[in-house]
Design a protein around this motif. Structure first.
Motif, PDB file in Angstrom:
ATOM      1  N   VAL A  17       0.842  -1.203   0.000  1.00  0.00           N
ATOM      2  CA  VAL A  17       0.000   0.000   0.000  1.00  0.00           C
ATOM      3  C   VAL A  17       0.875   1.250   0.000  1.00  0.00           C
ATOM      4  CG1 VAL A  17      -1.683   1.339   1.330  1.00  0.00           C
ATOM      5  CG2 VAL A  17      -1.949  -1.137   1.123  1.00  0.00           C
ATOM      6  N   ALA A  18       1.911   1.244   0.818  1.00  0.00           N
ATOM      7  CA  ALA A  18       2.810   2.404   0.925  1.00  0.00           C
ATOM      8  C   ALA A  18       3.511   2.693  -0.390  1.00  0.00           C
ATOM      9  CB  ALA A  18       3.833   2.164   2.022  1.00  0.00           C
ATOM     10  N   ALA A  19       3.946   1.624  -1.075  1.00  0.00           N
ATOM     11  CA  ALA A  19       4.639   1.798  -2.358  1.00  0.00           C
ATOM     12  C   ALA A  19       3.714   2.412  -3.397  1.00  0.00           C
ATOM     13  CB  ALA A  19       5.159   0.455  -2.851  1.00  0.00           C
ATOM     14  N   GLU A  20       2.446   2.008  -3.364  1.00  0.00           N
ATOM     15  CA  GLU A  20       1.491   2.538  -4.339  1.00  0.00           C
ATOM     16  C   GLU A  20       1.151   3.998  -4.063  1.00  0.00           C
ATOM     17  OE1 GLU A  20      -2.828   1.172  -6.229  1.00  0.00           O
ATOM     18  OE2 GLU A  20      -1.700  -0.178  -4.915  1.00  0.00           O
ATOM     19  N   LEU A  21       1.151   4.360  -2.782  1.00  0.00           N
ATOM     20  CA  LEU A  21       0.782   5.728  -2.402  1.00  0.00           C
ATOM     21  C   LEU A  21       1.982   6.674  -2.385  1.00  0.00           C
ATOM     22  CD1 LEU A  21      -1.708   5.063   0.535  1.00  0.00           C
ATOM     23  CD2 LEU A  21      -2.249   6.027  -1.698  1.00  0.00           C
ATOM     24  N   GLY A  22       3.169   6.139  -2.126  1.00  0.00           N
ATOM     25  CA  GLY A  22       4.349   6.995  -2.055  1.00  0.00           C
ATOM     26  C   GLY A  22       4.512   7.700  -0.732  1.00  0.00           C
ATOM     27  N   VAL A  23       4.068   7.063   0.377  1.00  0.00           N
ATOM     28  CA  VAL A  23       4.258   7.672   1.698  1.00  0.00           C
ATOM     29  C   VAL A  23       5.738   7.603   2.062  1.00  0.00           C
ATOM     30  CG1 VAL A  23       1.931   7.073   2.449  1.00  0.00           C
ATOM     31  CG2 VAL A  23       3.805   5.510   2.949  1.00  0.00           C
ATOM     32  N   ASP A  24       6.153   8.429   3.018  1.00  0.00           N
ATOM     33  CA  ASP A  24       7.567   8.545   3.354  1.00  0.00           C
ATOM     34  C   ASP A  24       8.076   7.417   4.240  1.00  0.00           C
ATOM     35  OD1 ASP A  24       8.163  11.328   2.217  1.00  0.00           O
ATOM     36  OD2 ASP A  24       6.395  11.676   3.442  1.00  0.00           O
ATOM     37  N   GLU A  25       7.190   6.906   5.084  1.00  0.00           N
ATOM     38  CA  GLU A  25       7.634   5.904   6.050  1.00  0.00           C
ATOM     39  C   GLU A  25       6.484   4.965   6.378  1.00  0.00           C
ATOM     40  OE1 GLU A  25       9.417   5.992  10.595  1.00  0.00           O
ATOM     41  OE2 GLU A  25       9.760   7.731   9.284  1.00  0.00           O
ATOM     42  N   VAL A  26       6.808   3.685   6.633  1.00  0.00           N
ATOM     43  CA  VAL A  26       5.794   2.681   6.940  1.00  0.00           C
ATOM     44  C   VAL A  26       6.103   2.037   8.282  1.00  0.00           C
ATOM     45  CG1 VAL A  26       4.608   0.595   6.169  1.00  0.00           C
ATOM     46  CG2 VAL A  26       5.599   2.149   4.493  1.00  0.00           C
ATOM     47  N   ARG A  27       5.101   1.972   9.151  1.00  0.00           N
ATOM     48  CA  ARG A  27       5.205   1.234  10.402  1.00  0.00           C
ATOM     49  C   ARG A  27       4.053   0.239  10.425  1.00  0.00           C
ATOM     50  NH1 ARG A  27       8.056   4.099  14.431  1.00  0.00           N
ATOM     51  NH2 ARG A  27       9.545   5.506  13.408  1.00  0.00           N
ATOM     52  N   ALA A  28       4.357  -1.058  10.460  1.00  0.00           N
ATOM     53  CA  ALA A  28       3.331  -2.092  10.361  1.00  0.00           C
ATOM     54  C   ALA A  28       3.309  -2.968  11.610  1.00  0.00           C
ATOM     55  CB  ALA A  28       3.563  -2.936   9.119  1.00  0.00           C
ATOM     56  N   GLU A  29       2.250  -3.804  11.690  1.00  0.00           N
ATOM     57  CA  GLU A  29       2.070  -4.768  12.778  1.00  0.00           C
ATOM     58  C   GLU A  29       2.128  -4.056  14.137  1.00  0.00           C
ATOM     59  OE1 GLU A  29       4.865  -7.916  12.169  1.00  0.00           O
ATOM     60  OE2 GLU A  29       4.091  -8.416  10.183  1.00  0.00           O
ATOM     61  N   LEU A  30       1.396  -2.939  14.227  1.00  0.00           N
ATOM     62  CA  LEU A  30       1.439  -2.112  15.431  1.00  0.00           C
ATOM     63  C   LEU A  30       0.245  -2.367  16.340  1.00  0.00           C
ATOM     64  CD1 LEU A  30       2.339   1.352  13.845  1.00  0.00           C
ATOM     65  CD2 LEU A  30       3.927  -0.282  14.860  1.00  0.00           C
ATOM     66  N   MET A  31       0.437  -2.140  17.608  1.00  0.00           N
ATOM     67  CA  MET A  31      -0.635  -2.051  18.586  1.00  0.00           C
ATOM     68  C   MET A  31      -0.955  -0.561  18.761  1.00  0.00           C
ATOM     69  SD  MET A  31      -1.302  -5.157  19.399  1.00  0.00           S
ATOM     70  CE  MET A  31      -2.237  -5.044  20.932  1.00  0.00           C
ATOM     71  N   PRO A  32      -2.158  -0.221  19.282  1.00  0.00           N
ATOM     72  CA  PRO A  32      -2.500   1.196  19.460  1.00  0.00           C
ATOM     73  C   PRO A  32      -1.444   1.989  20.220  1.00  0.00           C
ATOM     74  CG  PRO A  32      -4.442  -0.151  19.793  1.00  0.00           C
ATOM     75  CD  PRO A  32      -3.289  -1.103  19.616  1.00  0.00           C
ATOM     76  N   GLU A  33      -0.837   1.363  21.255  1.00  0.00           N
ATOM     77  CA  GLU A  33       0.180   2.090  22.033  1.00  0.00           C
ATOM     78  C   GLU A  33       1.443   2.353  21.219  1.00  0.00           C
ATOM     79  OE1 GLU A  33       0.089  -2.270  23.489  1.00  0.00           O
ATOM     80  OE2 GLU A  33      -1.328  -0.691  22.934  1.00  0.00           O
ATOM     81  N   ASP A  34       1.677   1.527  20.175  1.00  0.00           N
ATOM     82  CA  ASP A  34       2.841   1.748  19.321  1.00  0.00           C
ATOM     83  C   ASP A  34       2.694   3.042  18.519  1.00  0.00           C
ATOM     84  OD1 ASP A  34       4.027  -0.637  20.145  1.00  0.00           O
ATOM     85  OD2 ASP A  34       2.957  -1.800  18.633  1.00  0.00           O
ATOM     86  N   LYS A  35       1.450   3.368  18.121  1.00  0.00           N
ATOM     87  CA  LYS A  35       1.205   4.602  17.378  1.00  0.00           C
ATOM     88  C   LYS A  35       1.488   5.811  18.275  1.00  0.00           C
ATOM     89  CE  LYS A  35      -2.266   2.384  14.461  1.00  0.00           C
ATOM     90  NZ  LYS A  35      -3.672   2.354  14.018  1.00  0.00           N
TER      91      LYS A  35
END
Length: 624
Positions: A457-475
């Protein structure tokens, strides 16, 4: 003071000045000063009662001093120009609040309610939740509610800022203050009067326009000491030079009117414009902070993506079948499934114009898929374990690497095709990301999804950074990290799982807040429509507003500096000083009012469309 009284005072004073100039009678010039100066003196006295030295007091002292030294023209001119400036200032400020008045006027007064099956027109306050109201083509929706029967297109511009009417049918939500442009609807009332979304928006905008930015608070504190400072400076100059007229002139040119008004008028205009565009900004402080945002943390599901699985691929593995036949077999088998992905396959088939008949005999296989009897054949949809022989998994693995969930479609134990579903990217997400990058904003996608899904998804959108497999507290941790790096961070989330991160962020953003009172009340920025491009638009408007505030402050300070130089080097009189002072006040208001111009494309299109409708109506009336 009422508008007609304000302008009456200005007109009376102006007439007396003209008569005085024609006749040469000083008594008329004194009368002009008294007529214009009396309301100013009352205002100054009211301020003194609460221990506040106001600009009005400077004008009163200057005008009275001019009378004592028998400079009647200066006294009359100063009070007249100040009264005229106040009247114009009030009129133009009212125009900056037009976005709010438009919202207030959008609130309906009556509704057609069905009582015993018969339509009856009643006042809004007579309705109760559960009443069924009838809305016809061209009428205003009087309540927040759910459509019971009917179909139609509703213009929701007053709520969401959208220019294209939203199609409504049974089960759809509608909002008070919107307009039905086609069809007929029966609506069950849910939110009435002050409980409606429109009322909550009006309440929020009222509070926001009165809320002060940090710069405004500072300027008010500054003027609190500046105004008495001007009086002391003028007194000192008068005592040292024994030139009373010079001291009085310093009082006039030192008025910080343009400085005091420069910020609140910009905030009112900026928040009013954003409300008209379907973006609610909580107040001046949040408007100012939004202008500094340089990093945004965005939740993936439902924000950058549609938040629901959709059919993406149909592959044929057996040449005796077409792609349509593979899809129909899969969709018919899935009619017996309760799996979340089943609906995506069925809707995908129907969206391609295929007829999907239900099956009567089916057997769900836990963790593997489903088998069903379709036209005498056993159709399986799921993993390779449902088939008699293991097919080549290469294509399945390829689709999985793209973040899609792929399933074999088998007939009587043999694989004939593959169907794949995925949570697809929102159509407007690439445009929004591009616009944010254009404003120098770093975009971080944060999601609980698997790494491979997030990266695709990130590659298609061109976002700067990706953080995956997160819990709410990780955000929450991500937001803190960005703030520690010196970023001003905005967080866009659903307001439930992302609550800790939204609270920590400098600006919390809620999308699709129409119909969600909690989002309207708690978010720092609420995007009423579920449109991601409104976010860069809101940040852009915030930056324009802050730039306007800075320009206005510079104009105000420059005006005072030039007038002071004019007094010191000669040539600036009390009346000329007041004229320039009031002109600077109107100039900063006029610059702030430029914020009211539509910059959102949909708003421009809607205004053009409305103008065309009005022009056509005038032409038809002229012909008639």
């Amino acid at each position: 003071m009422k508008t007609w009284k304000t302008w009456g005072v200005v007109a009376a004073s102006g007439v007396l000045i003209v008569l005085a100039l024609v006749t040469g009678w000083d008594i008329l010039m004194i009368a002009a000063a008294v007529v214009a100066g009396w309301p100013i003196a009352v205002s100054a006295w009211q301020a003194l009662r609460i221990k506040m030295i106001s600009i009005d007091l400077l004008v009163v002292v200057a005008a009275v001093g001019a009378l004592f030294i028998q400079n009647y023209w200066e006294s009359a001119a100063v009070t007249f120009l100040f009264a005229l400036g106040k009247a114009l200032e009030k009129a133009t400020l009212n125009r900056t609040r037009k976005a709010l008045s438009d919202l207030v006027e959008a609130a309906p007064d009556t509704a057609t309610v069905l009582r015993d099956g018969e339509p009856e027109t009643v006042e809004i306050w007579e309705l109760v939740p559960g009443d069924v109201v009838l809305v016809k083509n061209g009428e205003q929706v009087p309540v927040d509610g759910r459509v019971i029967t009917g179909n139609g297109g509703v213009d929701e511009a007053t709520i969401t800022g959208e220019s294209v009417p939203a199609e409504k049918s049974e089960g759809s939500e509608v909002y008070a203050g919107t307009w039905l442009r086609s069809g007929v609807l029966r609506v069950e009332a849910v939110g009435i009067g002050s409980d409606s979304t429109l009322a909550k928006i009006i309440h929020r905008v009222e509070d926001a326009q009165d809320d002060k930015a940090k710069t405004q608070t500072f300027m008010e504190k500054f003027s609190k000491y500046y105004t008495p400072g001007v009086m002391l400076a003028a007194l000192a100059v008068g005592l040292l030079s024994w030139n009373v007229e010079l001291a009085l002139t310093l009082l006039v040119i030192g008025c910080p009117g343009a400085l005091v008004i420069s910020i609140p008028v910009s905030i009112v205009a900026g928040i009013g414009r954003s409300a008209k565009d379907g973006v609610l900004i909580k107040g001046g402080e949040y408007l100012e902070t939004s202008a500094k945002v340089d990093a945004i943390v965005v939740d993936k599901t439902g924000t950058l993506t549609n938040g629901r699985p959709e059919l993406t691929d149909v592959d044929v593995l057996d040449d005796s079948y077409t792609a349509e036949e593979v899809l129909i077999l899969a969709a018919r088998a899935e009619t017996a499934s309760e799996h979340p992905l089943a609906e995506a396959i069925i809707q995908g088939a129907e969206g391609r114009g295929l007829r999907v008949d239900h099956v009567e005999h089916a057997e769900p296989v836990a963790g593997k898929g489903i088998r069903a009897q379709v036209d005498g054949a056993t159709v399986a949809v799921g993993s390779a374990d449902l088939l008699d022989s293991a097919p080549d998994p290469a294509r399945i693995l390829e689709l999985n690497e793209q973040g899609k969930t792929a399933m074999f479609v088998g007939v009587d134990g043999k694989a004939v095709g593959i169907v794949a579903v995925a949570d697809t990217i929102r159509a407007d997400a690439p445009e929004a990301i591009k616009a944010l990058h254009g404003r120098g904003v770093k975009v971080i996608m944060a999601t609980g999804d698997a790494e491979r899904v997030a990266r695709n998804v990130a590659a298609e959108l061109g976002v700067d950074e990706v953080r995956a497999e997160l819990m709410p507290e990780d955000k929450l941790t991500i937001v803190k990290e960005l703030q520690a790096q010196g970023h001003t961070v905005a967080m866009v989330g659903d307001g439930v799982n992302d609550t800790p991160a939204l609270a920590q962020a400098d600006i919390g953003v809620a999308m699709g807040a129409a119909g969600s009172p909690a989002a309207i009340e708690t978010a720092d920025i609420a995007l009423m429509a579920d449109r991601l491009p409104r976010l860069p638009h809101a940040l852009g408007l915030a930056r324009r507003t802050v730039r306007t505030m800075r320009v206005n402050i510079a104009i105000a300070l420059l005006t005072v500096a030039l007038l002071l130089a004019g007094v010191l080097f000669g040539g600036v009189t009390m009346s000329l000083g007041m004229l320039v002072h009031e002109a600077s006040v109107l100039l900063v208001i006029g610059i702030a009012m430029l914020l009211l111009r539509p910059t959102l494309k949909e708003e421009k299109d809607r205004d053009a469309k409305r103008q065309q409708i009005n022009d056509n109506a005038k032409e038809q009336k002229a012909v008639a």
